[in-house]
Design a protein around this motif. Structure first.
Motif, short mmCIF file in Angstrom:
data_model
loop_
_atom_site.label_atom_id
_atom_site.label_comp_id
_atom_site.label_asym_id
_atom_site.label_seq_id
_atom_site.Cartn_x
_atom_site.Cartn_y
_atom_site.Cartn_z
N UNK A 103 0.84 -1.20 0.00
CA UNK A 103 0.00 0.00 0.00
C UNK A 103 0.88 1.25 0.00
N UNK A 104 1.91 1.23 0.84
CA UNK A 104 2.78 2.39 0.98
C UNK A 104 3.59 2.69 -0.28
N UNK A 105 3.76 1.68 -1.14
CA UNK A 105 4.54 1.93 -2.35
C UNK A 105 3.73 2.72 -3.39
N UNK A 106 2.43 2.86 -3.16
CA UNK A 106 1.58 3.58 -4.12
C UNK A 106 0.93 4.81 -3.50
N UNK A 107 0.43 4.65 -2.26
CA UNK A 107 -0.42 5.70 -1.68
C UNK A 107 0.34 6.58 -0.70
N UNK A 108 0.04 7.89 -0.76
CA UNK A 108 0.38 8.80 0.33
C UNK A 108 -0.95 9.35 0.83
N UNK A 109 -0.96 9.93 2.02
CA UNK A 109 -2.23 10.43 2.54
C UNK A 109 -2.02 11.66 3.39
N UNK A 110 -3.08 12.46 3.49
CA UNK A 110 -3.03 13.62 4.36
C UNK A 110 -4.42 14.18 4.56
N UNK A 111 -4.56 15.05 5.56
CA UNK A 111 -5.88 15.63 5.81
C UNK A 111 -5.77 17.14 6.02
N UNK A 112 -6.91 17.81 5.88
CA UNK A 112 -6.96 19.26 5.98
C UNK A 112 -8.27 19.63 6.66
N UNK A 113 -8.23 20.50 7.68
CA UNK A 113 -9.49 20.88 8.33
C UNK A 113 -10.16 22.03 7.60
N UNK A 114 -11.33 22.44 8.11
CA UNK A 114 -12.13 23.45 7.41
C UNK A 114 -11.39 24.79 7.24
N UNK A 115 -10.73 25.23 8.30
CA UNK A 115 -10.06 26.53 8.22
C UNK A 115 -8.97 26.52 7.16
N UNK A 160 -22.31 28.93 0.54
CA UNK A 160 -22.04 29.63 1.80
C UNK A 160 -20.59 29.47 2.25
N UNK A 161 -20.06 28.25 2.17
CA UNK A 161 -18.69 28.02 2.63
C UNK A 161 -17.67 28.71 1.72
N UNK A 162 -17.93 28.69 0.41
CA UNK A 162 -16.97 29.30 -0.52
C UNK A 162 -16.98 30.83 -0.34
N UNK A 163 -18.16 31.41 -0.18
CA UNK A 163 -18.23 32.86 0.07
C UNK A 163 -17.52 33.20 1.38
N UNK A 164 -17.76 32.40 2.38
CA UNK A 164 -17.12 32.62 3.67
C UNK A 164 -15.59 32.59 3.52
N UNK A 177 -25.44 35.18 4.35
CA UNK A 177 -26.60 35.00 5.22
C UNK A 177 -27.93 34.99 4.45
N UNK A 178 -27.92 34.44 3.27
CA UNK A 178 -29.16 34.21 2.51
C UNK A 178 -29.25 32.71 2.27
N UNK A 179 -30.44 32.21 1.88
CA UNK A 179 -30.52 30.79 1.54
C UNK A 179 -29.57 30.46 0.38
N UNK A 180 -28.98 29.27 0.42
CA UNK A 180 -27.97 28.85 -0.55
C UNK A 180 -28.29 29.16 -1.99
#
Ligand SMILES: *Cc1c(COP(=O)(O)O)cnc(C)c1O
Length: 494
Positions: A367-379, A433-437, A444-447
């Motif tokens: 698995x390690x010979x092909x895949x790398x992995x990482x994560x990113x939070x909302x901020x 909403x998230x992209x505008x933010x 603050x309007x409906x999506x």
């Protein structure tokens, strides 16, 4: 070519059977007995073709019980110009030195699920004919947002089918909700469930596993099937765009023949990135696959430690289509690399009873010979959206931002300079909403009303189906109790 179950290699079936059944009886997923090879010459030929014909040439290697003419008709219909807003279907955009984006959201619902769910209805209805199934099929879907709409668009008005979608009443975005509740077509229904996504999903699973209901429906000429990404007919069309992206880079002179590239993939159920792994095993020059997660980083931990542990908090993030703790398609990877049905069955049993499993060091090495992995939070993801927009004038959605940010981190930490394609899985206008933010605007309007706001702010046009959404009326307004799914199915098929 034969298909067997990941949990029992004695189960053997043709591709039409695998697609018609979806899941093997003992709970395993269907996988091809071997992966066909595409050598450099064949790859060269593929690169001379357009997207639709690339799809035909790749799919036919796996679907020997379908004719090439059949597949050509399917590809022409699935990826036609009334469904996709660009003839390239899945275009590649250059964002800077060695950095590319593969846009998979030019279909009717503006999410990458269209790449497979436009094709699946064709493969499935043909599979039913090939296997002599006389009953009509009702597709049941539990969705956290994108799959439901894409499945509705794929199956709307398809003869001999009906489709019923359940979504958690308070668990999808405004845009996603209106996309589904305003769905057109004579064979569709959408219902909200008073509960969360897990309630919807376990409700649908109960319906599937009820022998009583199955008999009752069979007597009136119906059977139930699923459009979730465990179906081989959903995975296969995804292999195509990895080859297609490579060809586009080659044709544009961005890479040389045979040059290896990386892909970074925003991952949830592990279907998308697994298709990349299969493409690589078929001979596509790929160096590494980067598996990107949001704060639900069960896969990142797995790739780093070899332990898959779903016993952990579940986070709701701004990239909801990746909010998943059980990545079903990982089972297919374990099957391929271990080569053993017993091993996979044991691990999956452990996952069910203990909520965790560990794989052997030998398996981890592969698995390690092909895949790398990482994560990113909302901020951090929002910061990526803002930075890329300001520096490159390119607007990306929250899921793509996770994969792009993880790709940047990986390059920095590893020093790997290989050219990398980041898969872009949704239009930014689906998550307004998230992209505008992220861009520092208040939403603050409906999506649906924010779609034009985002368009004005960035000078980027929204995809037409989304731009037209704001004026649409909901057609399906019913919401049902958690235990009301059986009655809903009976009522829909009466
Ligand atoms: C479904 C989805 C994903 C995750 O894809 P998997 O095949 O489940 O790993 C990522 N981004 C978006 C926008 C999606 O809809």
């Amino acid at each position: 070519m034969k298909y067997y179950s990941t949990r029992d290699r004695k189960v053997e079936i043709e591709s039409a059977g695998a697609i018609a059944m979806g899941l093997s009886r003992e709970g395993g997923l269907f996988v091809p007995e071997k992966l066909p090879k595409i050598g450099p010459e064949e790859l060269g030929r593929l690169c001379g073709l357009g997207y639709r014909e690339r799809a035909v040439q790749i799919m036919k290697l796996f679907l020997e019980d379908y004719s090439e003419e059949e597949l050509r008709a399917f590809a022409d219909a699935a990826y036609s110009s009334d469904k996709f807003d660009t003839d390239a279907v899945a275009p590649v955009v250059k964002l800077g030195e060695g950095r590319y984006i593969l846009e998979l959201w030019h279909g009717p619902t503006s999410a990458f699920k269209d790449m497979a769910l436009q094709m699946l209805p064709h493969l499935l209805t043909a599979a039913l004919k090939k296997t002599g199934e006389k009953k009509k099929v009702c597709i049941l879907v539990a969705t956290s947002g994108d799959t439901g709409k894409a499945a509705l668009e794929g199956f709307r008005d398809v003869e001999g089918t009906k489709i019923l979608v359940f979504y958690p009443r308070d668990g999808v975005s405004d845009v996603q909700k209106l996309q589904m509740t305003s769905q057109e077509g004579t064979n569709v229904r959408v219902a909200a469930i008073e509960g969360n996504f897990d309630d919807a999903q376990s409700g649908v699973k109960e319906v599937f596993s009820s022998a009583e209901l199955r008999e009752e429906l069979a007597a009136s000429g119906w059977f139930l099937s699923s459009a979730n990404s465990i179906n081989w007919g959903r995975l296969l069309p995804q292999i195509v765009y990895y080859f297609s992206a490579y060809c586009d880079l080659l044709n544009a002179g961005e890479i040389e023949e045979g040059e290896k590239i990386n892909f970074s993939v925003p991952t949830g159920n592990f279907g998308d990135i697994l298709a990349g792994f299969y493409a690589m095993q078929m001979g596509l020059p790929v160096s590494r696959l980067i598996c990107a997660s949001n704060k639900n980083d069960v896969l990142t931990d797995f790739f780093r430690t070899g332990e898959y542990n779903r016993v952990r908090p579940f986070y709701e993030t701004i990239s909801p289509s990746m909010d998943i703790l059980i990545s079903s398609n990982l089972e297919r990877l374990l099957s391929f690399l271990s080569g053993s049905g017993e091993t996979v069955a044991e691990l999956m049993d452990e996952l069910k009873s203990e909520g965790r499993y560990s794989v052997s060091p030998e398996l981890m090495k592969k698995i390690g010979s092909v895949f790398s992995a990482g994560s990113l939070d909302d901020e951090a993801s929002k910061a990526v959206i803002k930075r890329v927009f300001e520096e490159k004038d390119y607007l990306m959605d929250t899921h793509t931002a996770v994969a792009y940010g993880v790709m940047e981190k990986y390059r920095e930490e590893s020093g790997d300079k290989t050219k990398t394609v980041t898969l872009s899985t949704a239009s930014p206008f689906k998550f307004t909403p998230a992209v505008l933010d992220a861009l520092g605007e208040s939403g603050d309007k409906p999506g649906p009303e924010l779609i034009s706001v985002l368009s004005e702010k960035t000078g980027k046009p929204a995809p037409r189906p989304l731009a037209e959404l704001a004026g649409k009326k909901a057609r399906f307004t019913a919401s049902i109790k958690k235990d009301g799914l059986f009655d809903e199915v009976r009522d829909f098929l009466k």
